[in-house]
Design an enzyme around this catalytic site. Structure first.
Site, PDB file in Angstrom:
ATOM      1  N   GLY A 206       0.816  -1.203   0.000  1.00 35.86           N
ATOM      2  CA  GLY A 206       0.000   0.000   0.000  1.00 35.86           C
ATOM      3  C   GLY A 206       0.848   1.249   0.000  1.00 35.86           C
ATOM      4  O   GLY A 206       1.999   1.250  -0.454  1.00 35.86           O
ATOM      5  N   SER A 207       0.310   2.311   0.542  1.00 31.89           N
ATOM      6  CA  SER A 207       0.947   3.622   0.459  1.00 31.89           C
ATOM      7  C   SER A 207       2.099   3.770   1.438  1.00 31.89           C
ATOM      8  O   SER A 207       2.167   3.083   2.464  1.00 31.89           O
ATOM      9  CB  SER A 207      -0.082   4.717   0.734  1.00 31.89           C
ATOM     10  OG  SER A 207      -0.464   4.716   2.108  1.00 31.89           O
ATOM     11  N   ALA A 209       2.526   6.323   3.364  1.00 35.58           N
ATOM     12  CA  ALA A 209       1.995   6.865   4.609  1.00 35.58           C
ATOM     13  C   ALA A 209       1.487   5.755   5.515  1.00 35.58           C
ATOM     14  O   ALA A 209       1.735   5.758   6.728  1.00 35.58           O
ATOM     15  CB  ALA A 209       0.874   7.856   4.305  1.00 35.58           C
ATOM     16  N   ALA A 210       0.778   4.786   4.945  1.00 39.33           N
ATOM     17  CA  ALA A 210       0.300   3.667   5.749  1.00 39.33           C
ATOM     18  C   ALA A 210       1.472   2.848   6.287  1.00 39.33           C
ATOM     19  O   ALA A 210       1.468   2.424   7.448  1.00 39.33           O
ATOM     20  CB  ALA A 210      -0.630   2.782   4.920  1.00 39.33           C
ATOM     21  N   GLY A 211       2.482   2.635   5.442  1.00 38.44           N
ATOM     22  CA  GLY A 211       3.648   1.893   5.895  1.00 38.44           C
ATOM     23  C   GLY A 211       4.355   2.584   7.050  1.00 38.44           C
ATOM     24  O   GLY A 211       4.807   1.930   8.005  1.00 38.44           O
ATOM     25  N   GLU A 229       5.512  -3.384   1.417  1.00 40.84           N
ATOM     26  CA  GLU A 229       5.737  -3.070   0.006  1.00 40.84           C
ATOM     27  C   GLU A 229       4.962  -1.792  -0.294  1.00 40.84           C
ATOM     28  O   GLU A 229       3.735  -1.799  -0.386  1.00 40.84           O
ATOM     29  CB  GLU A 229       5.253  -4.232  -0.873  1.00 40.84           C
ATOM     30  CG  GLU A 229       5.523  -4.039  -2.352  1.00 40.84           C
ATOM     31  CD  GLU A 229       4.918  -5.169  -3.176  1.00 40.84           C
ATOM     32  OE1 GLU A 229       4.358  -4.868  -4.242  1.00 40.84           O
ATOM     33  OE2 GLU A 229       5.007  -6.331  -2.743  1.00 40.84           O
ATOM     34  N   CYS A 263       2.480   1.023  -8.106  1.00 43.95           N
ATOM     35  CA  CYS A 263       3.510   1.635  -7.259  1.00 43.95           C
ATOM     36  C   CYS A 263       4.805   1.831  -8.020  1.00 43.95           C
ATOM     37  O   CYS A 263       5.638   2.654  -7.640  1.00 43.95           O
ATOM     38  CB  CYS A 263       3.732   0.803  -6.007  1.00 43.95           C
ATOM     39  SG  CYS A 263       4.157  -0.924  -6.314  1.00 43.95           S
TER      40      CYS A 263
END
Length: 475
Positions: A206-207, A209-211, A229, A263
């Site tokens: 995902g993004s 920011a989420a990571g 990832e 991505c």
């Protein structure tokens, strides 16, 4: 009970409706996975291989249905989702090879007996899937985790819940033991509830920011292994390339495929300042005008479809406009696709040379051009990001490639190929804000199990003679 609804972004039609998992249901799914783990981990490896082969067969049998479902939930063209299903099936065989090569067993004879390297599974893995490849990307975590002996709790993207349900159906048809694969449905709150459970691994695509949020959440809990990832602000450098039209095709497949929702898509095009760079930019702009974006079931097949939602399209347009307001020059502006839903956007090309723009990806078919005075400056501009997922060079000079591949900071680097190039039998992952040094694809086996070194003798023997400084026994 809250209902979850999936809609076709091209038409607004409802694709799927179902209940969102409750906190109690999510906790029960983790409990089932925990209870199933010892037996699954202790089974002969061939049993797990056989089970994944049955899953592969179920995917093959259902491939047309699942591909169409992904197209309906995401808007992606059917040619793309058909390829996604082929990749999901191929992942099983690739993962078996990767497990043998990267996390198998090895034995070495020693003077006392043997030294043995084994790998053991972590336990319960939470897998959070993205919307852009809602089958292939979570599948790329789940398959190697199951082969390693982990059990799984899978939450698909709330934008593609039916795809997740069909994957769970395929696992059920594969006759895996109860609790080995568990499906929960829902959005951000369901994901947060899952990660508050006693899990052993988080596998996420995902993004950035989420990571970053997940890194902070588990910073004080080193027991939970993270495989993240994430996104990228990916550069594509064009230097000493004579055929501008050929370059434009590579740029288009780098920046605009999947409507920019990969991505690994190129977000930054770096070209030579002067006539050569001008020719490339003009050729790209001309090719952009020929790209067709339409519903997935259009005839002839379109190049791409809508963004995942009208809301995502509106956010992308706002981000693009902010760059224009900040001084970027419009080469080709975006806009809606006439006669289609608000989720559709036209690809855009802007020149940001000398303009301070955010180091953020816009998950849409928008490309920024930077003109560099030298190849050294081009590499420097390419590396001027906190991300490091994908990068590319297009050039007729192999010497440029030798310099570029040594200097560029990215985990996936392509030469005279689109930045979106990848392969299941190679690693896939990035540096900095693009990941956490646990690449997926062929290297997923690495984060699905941990190594155990053991030193073994066949029988107990007296080793007093090996103990230095030992006094003689009393008589």
């Amino acid at each position: 009970m809250t209902q979850l609804t999936s809609t076709d972004p091209a038409t607004g039609d409802t694709v799927w409706e179902g209940p969102e998992s409750t906190p109690a249901g999510i906790a029960a799914a983790v409990d089932r996975a925990r209870a199933a783990f010892p037996d699954w981990a202790d089974r002969p490896r061939q049993d797990r291989i056989d089970a994944l082969k049955r899953y592969q067969a179920a995917l093959k049998a259902r491939a047309p249905q699942i591909a169409e479902t992904i197209s309906r939930e995401t808007g992606k063209a059917l040619w793309e989702t058909t390829a996604e299903l082929a990749a999901m099936q191929g992942k099983v065989d690739i993962s078996i090879r990767a497990y043998d090569e990267r996390t198998g067993e090895r034995e070495t004879a020693t003077g006392f007996g043997r030294a043995v390297l084994r790998h053991r599974p972590h336990g319960v893995a939470a897998v959070l899937g993205p919307f852009n490849f809602p089958g292939h990307l979570p599948n790329g975590h789940i398959v190697p985790a199951l082969l390693a002996g982990d059990t799984v709790v899978f939450k698909p993207s709330e934008e593609a819940p039916m795809t997740g349900q069909l994957m769970a159906d395929c696992f059920a048809e594969a006759d895996l033991p109860e609790g080995v694969v568990n499906l929960v449905q829902g959005g951000r709150d369901a994901g947060a509830t899952l990660l508050d459970q006693p899990i052993d691994a988080l596998m996420f695509t995902g993004s950035g920011a989420a990571g970053a949020h997940f890194r902070r959440k588990f910073a004080d809990d080193p027991h939970v292994i993270l495989a993240l990832e994430l996104g990228g602000n990916n550069p594509l450098v064009v230097w000493d390339a004579a055929d501008a039209e050929a370059v434009a095709g590579i740029v288009a497949m780098s920046a605009f495929v999947t409507t920019g929702q990969r991505c690994s898509c190129a977000r930054r095009l770096i070209v030579e300042a002067g006539p050569k760079g001008d020719a490339v930019v003009e050729a790209v702009a001309a090719l952009m005008a020929r790209l067709t974006y339409a519903p997935w079931n259009s005839s002839p097949e379109p190049f791409g479809g809508p963004l995942i939602s009208a809301r995502a399209a509106a956010q992308a347009r706002l981000a693009l406009q902010a760059r224009i307001d900040g001084g970027a020059r419009v080469i080709r502006d975006t806009g809606r696709v006439e006669g289609l839903s608000d989720a559709f956007v036209q690809p855009a090309l802007i020149d940001v040379t000398g303009v301070d723009v955010p180091d953020e990806e816009i998950f849409a078919p928008f490309l920024s051009v930077t003109r560099a005075p030298s190849f050294e400056a081009a590499i420097e501009a390419a590396n001027a990001t906190r991300y490091g997922l994908s990068a590319g060079l297009v050039s007729d000079d192999p010497a440029n490639w030798e310099r570029f591949v040594r200097r560029i900071r990215a985990g996936v680097v392509n030469f005279n190929r689109p930045t979106t190039g990848a392969a299941g039998d190679m690693p896939f992952g990035g540096l900095g804000a693009s990941g956490n040094h646990r690449p997926s694809a062929y290297y997923a086996a690495d984060y699905c199990a941990y190594p155990v070194a053991s030193f073994e003798a066949e029988a107990v023997r007296n080793i007093e003679g090996e103990i230095k400084g030992l006094t003689p026994p009393r008589t």
